[in-house]
Design a protein around this motif. Structure first.
Motif, mmCIF file in Angstrom:
data_model
loop_
_atom_site.group_PDB
_atom_site.id
_atom_site.type_symbol
_atom_site.label_atom_id
_atom_site.label_comp_id
_atom_site.label_asym_id
_atom_site.label_seq_id
_atom_site.Cartn_x
_atom_site.Cartn_y
_atom_site.Cartn_z
ATOM 1 N N CYS A 90 -1.595 0.690 -6.099
ATOM 2 C CA CYS A 90 -1.190 1.175 -4.771
ATOM 3 C C CYS A 90 -2.408 1.673 -4.005
ATOM 4 O O CYS A 90 -3.264 2.375 -4.561
ATOM 5 C CB CYS A 90 -0.167 2.300 -4.918
ATOM 6 S SG CYS A 90 0.444 2.941 -3.333
ATOM 7 N N TRP A 91 -2.478 1.272 -2.733
ATOM 8 C CA TRP A 91 -3.522 1.749 -1.836
ATOM 9 C C TRP A 91 -2.890 2.600 -0.745
ATOM 10 O O TRP A 91 -1.792 2.282 -0.247
ATOM 11 C CB TRP A 91 -4.271 0.583 -1.193
ATOM 12 C CG TRP A 91 -5.082 -0.243 -2.138
ATOM 13 C CD1 TRP A 91 -6.408 -0.110 -2.423
ATOM 14 C CD2 TRP A 91 -4.626 -1.356 -2.921
ATOM 15 N NE1 TRP A 91 -6.805 -1.058 -3.337
ATOM 16 C CE2 TRP A 91 -5.732 -1.840 -3.654
ATOM 17 C CE3 TRP A 91 -3.389 -1.985 -3.084
ATOM 18 C CZ2 TRP A 91 -5.636 -2.914 -4.535
ATOM 19 C CZ3 TRP A 91 -3.279 -3.056 -3.957
ATOM 20 C CH2 TRP A 91 -4.402 -3.514 -4.668
ATOM 21 N N HIS A 92 -3.555 3.662 -0.339
ATOM 22 C CA HIS A 92 -3.076 4.527 0.741
ATOM 23 C C HIS A 92 -4.108 4.547 1.866
ATOM 24 O O HIS A 92 -5.319 4.601 1.614
ATOM 25 C CB HIS A 92 -2.860 5.963 0.239
ATOM 26 C CG HIS A 92 -1.738 6.104 -0.743
ATOM 27 N ND1 HIS A 92 -0.460 6.444 -0.363
ATOM 28 C CD2 HIS A 92 -1.704 5.919 -2.082
ATOM 29 C CE1 HIS A 92 0.320 6.481 -1.437
ATOM 30 N NE2 HIS A 92 -0.417 6.171 -2.493
ATOM 31 N N GLY A 93 -3.610 4.516 3.091
ATOM 32 C CA GLY A 93 -4.520 4.525 4.223
ATOM 33 C C GLY A 93 -3.876 5.086 5.468
ATOM 34 O O GLY A 93 -2.730 5.540 5.455
ATOM 35 N N LYS A 94 -4.609 5.011 6.571
ATOM 36 C CA LYS A 94 -4.167 5.586 7.841
ATOM 37 C C LYS A 94 -4.325 4.554 8.942
ATOM 38 O O LYS A 94 -5.354 3.885 9.051
ATOM 39 C CB LYS A 94 -5.020 6.826 8.160
ATOM 40 C CG LYS A 94 -4.684 7.517 9.468
ATOM 41 C CD LYS A 94 -3.386 8.302 9.368
ATOM 42 C CE LYS A 94 -3.141 9.122 10.644
ATOM 43 N NZ LYS A 94 -1.876 9.875 10.580
ATOM 44 N N LEU A 95 -3.280 4.412 9.765
ATOM 45 C CA LEU A 95 -3.320 3.519 10.917
ATOM 46 C C LEU A 95 -3.904 4.251 12.112
ATOM 47 O O LEU A 95 -3.428 5.315 12.502
ATOM 48 C CB LEU A 95 -1.914 3.023 11.252
ATOM 49 C CG LEU A 95 -1.782 2.156 12.513
ATOM 50 C CD1 LEU A 95 -2.499 0.815 12.321
ATOM 51 C CD2 LEU A 95 -0.312 1.924 12.857
ATOM 52 N N SER A 96 -4.936 3.682 12.707
ATOM 53 C CA SER A 96 -5.548 4.226 13.912
ATOM 54 C C SER A 96 -5.688 3.089 14.910
ATOM 55 O O SER A 96 -6.474 2.158 14.692
ATOM 56 C CB SER A 96 -6.919 4.831 13.593
ATOM 57 O OG SER A 96 -7.544 5.309 14.761
ATOM 58 N N ALA A 97 -4.892 3.142 15.981
ATOM 59 C CA ALA A 97 -4.831 2.045 16.962
ATOM 60 C C ALA A 97 -4.393 0.772 16.250
ATOM 61 O O ALA A 97 -3.258 0.668 15.810
ATOM 62 C CB ALA A 97 -6.160 1.891 17.680
ATOM 63 N N ASP A 98 -5.305 -0.204 16.107
ATOM 64 C CA ASP A 98 -4.916 -1.466 15.468
ATOM 65 C C ASP A 98 -5.603 -1.648 14.117
ATOM 66 O O ASP A 98 -5.686 -2.758 13.604
ATOM 67 C CB ASP A 98 -5.280 -2.641 16.377
ATOM 68 C CG ASP A 98 -6.785 -2.744 16.614
ATOM 69 O OD1 ASP A 98 -7.507 -1.779 16.291
ATOM 70 O OD2 ASP A 98 -7.230 -3.798 17.112
ATOM 71 N N ARG A 99 -6.056 -0.564 13.514
ATOM 72 C CA ARG A 99 -6.857 -0.672 12.292
ATOM 73 C C ARG A 99 -6.335 0.257 11.205
ATOM 74 O O ARG A 99 -6.014 1.415 11.464
ATOM 75 C CB ARG A 99 -8.316 -0.357 12.621
ATOM 76 C CG ARG A 99 -9.246 -0.208 11.435
ATOM 77 C CD ARG A 99 -10.672 -0.124 11.907
ATOM 78 N NE ARG A 99 -11.558 0.392 10.869
ATOM 79 C CZ ARG A 99 -12.853 0.134 10.809
ATOM 80 N NH1 ARG A 99 -13.422 -0.617 11.727
ATOM 81 N NH2 ARG A 99 -13.599 0.634 9.840
ATOM 82 N N ILE A 100 -6.251 -0.286 9.977
ATOM 83 C CA ILE A 100 -5.880 0.515 8.815
ATOM 84 C C ILE A 100 -7.136 0.739 7.980
ATOM 85 O O ILE A 100 -7.775 -0.216 7.524
ATOM 86 C CB ILE A 100 -4.815 -0.172 7.948
ATOM 87 C CG1 ILE A 100 -3.545 -0.442 8.763
ATOM 88 C CG2 ILE A 100 -4.475 0.692 6.732
ATOM 89 C CD1 ILE A 100 -2.490 -1.237 8.012
ATOM 90 N N ASP A 101 -7.486 2.007 7.770
ATOM 91 C CA ASP A 101 -8.591 2.363 6.884
ATOM 92 C C ASP A 101 -7.991 2.947 5.604
ATOM 93 O O ASP A 101 -7.257 3.939 5.636
ATOM 94 C CB ASP A 101 -9.509 3.389 7.552
ATOM 95 C CG ASP A 101 -10.316 2.770 8.680
ATOM 96 O OD1 ASP A 101 -11.220 1.969 8.391
ATOM 97 O OD2 ASP A 101 -10.030 3.089 9.861
#
Length: 305
Positions: free
Chosen positions: A223-234
């Protein structure tokens, strides 16, 4: 009895080696060659070294049957009068006389479906598409995808939700593994995806999960966790669960997952999904920066099992 078992395993291993050999000279190699035509991440320098194992043919199929996928085919340049290689039934490569350049051709598909039409043939089961028409059509859809335009509508409200992985335009050992499992190779004992990967996009936390089995019975979930900012997932962290709920262990930020975590994902929509309010975010194209394109869709688009 032991001798019979050893002989059976040896036969199975031999069968798997033969299948890998033919795939590396046929369908898998064709997938690799096609993948190197993708923009902007394809690497043309990887094509020529792979050609030596392929059979040659005296001439290309008729012009009406093929299309140029990569390279420059100048019939008036005598340096282009080189060897023609055939890879599977759909790919042809003409190597220049001085062996420094090439032209890659593919059979013209009867039709090129939209991404929405393609994902409707997909199910929740992990699938590796081997045929040229399907892979080429997916790649065309990825190439035509457009970045989100938040000025049109609240983009996150359109794309938030759960998605199932359908396709990617680059290939590596995972595609080979899937192809060998389909052919009942001994790889089926090692690692097997239970279902297509699941992506969840949310304003607070985005997750990507892949479930598989190790040695036939041991559950394995990454499992990977990230954050959506505008049109990008980091992606910020990862974990791997080995075993069952009451008998197993969780490894935080395992090396195998961390190598994939470092690439940000840029979210795009298919050409047919514009303007945003017509697309409803049912199909997403992900640009995994530095690697290639992926296609996801909501479960309602999938073929029922």
């Amino acid at each position: 009895m032991v001798a019979v078992g050893i002989a059976a395993v040896a036969t199975w291993v031999g069968y798997s080696l033969v299948q890998r050999h033919y795939l590396n000279k046929g369908d898998f190699l064709a997938m690799q060659l096609l993948a190197e035509t993708r923009q902007p991440y394809g690497d043309p320098t990887k094509v020529i070294p792979k050609l030596s194992t392929l059979p040659t043919i005296p001439e290309l199929p008729k012009e009406q049957q093929i299309q140029l996928l990569a390279g420059d085919d100048d019939e008036n340049d005598s340096s282009h009068d080189g060897t023609i290689y055939k890879c599977g039934d759909s790919l042809f490569c003409k190597l220049s006389r001085n062996q420094t350049s090439y032209s890659l051709f593919g059979i013209k598909p009867r039709a090129i479906p939209s991404l929405r039409q393609l994902v409707q043939k997909h199910s929740r089961l992990a699938t590796v598409y081997e045929d040229f028409d399907t892979r080429y059509s997916y790649m065309q859809g990825i190439q035509q995808a457009r970045t989100l335009e938040p000025t049109l509508v609240n983009a996150s409200s359109v794309i938030n939700g759960a998605y199932t992985f359908c396709f990617r335009d680059y290939v590596n050992f995972e595609e080979m593994l899937g192809m060998m499992i389909r052919r009942k190779g001994i790889e089926v004992l090692l690692l097997r995806l239970l279902e297509s990967g699941k992506l969840v996009i949310d304003d607070e936390d985005c997750t990507m999960k892949e479930k598989s089995t190790f040695l036939l019975v041991i559950p394995l979930e990454v499992c990977w966790h990230g954050k959506l900012s505008a049109d990008r997932i980091d992606w910020s962290r990862s974990s791997m669960r080995i075993g069952w709920e009451k008998f197993g262990s969780t490894i935080q930020n395992p090396g195998v997952a961390e190598k994939l975590r470092v690439d940000p994902w840029v979210v795009k929509l298919p050409k047919e999904s514009y303007p945003l309010w017509d697309g409803s975010g049912d199909v997403l194209v992900i640009d995994r920066l530095g690697s290639g394109g992926l296609v996801f869709c909501r479960d309602k688009c999938l073929t029922p099992l």
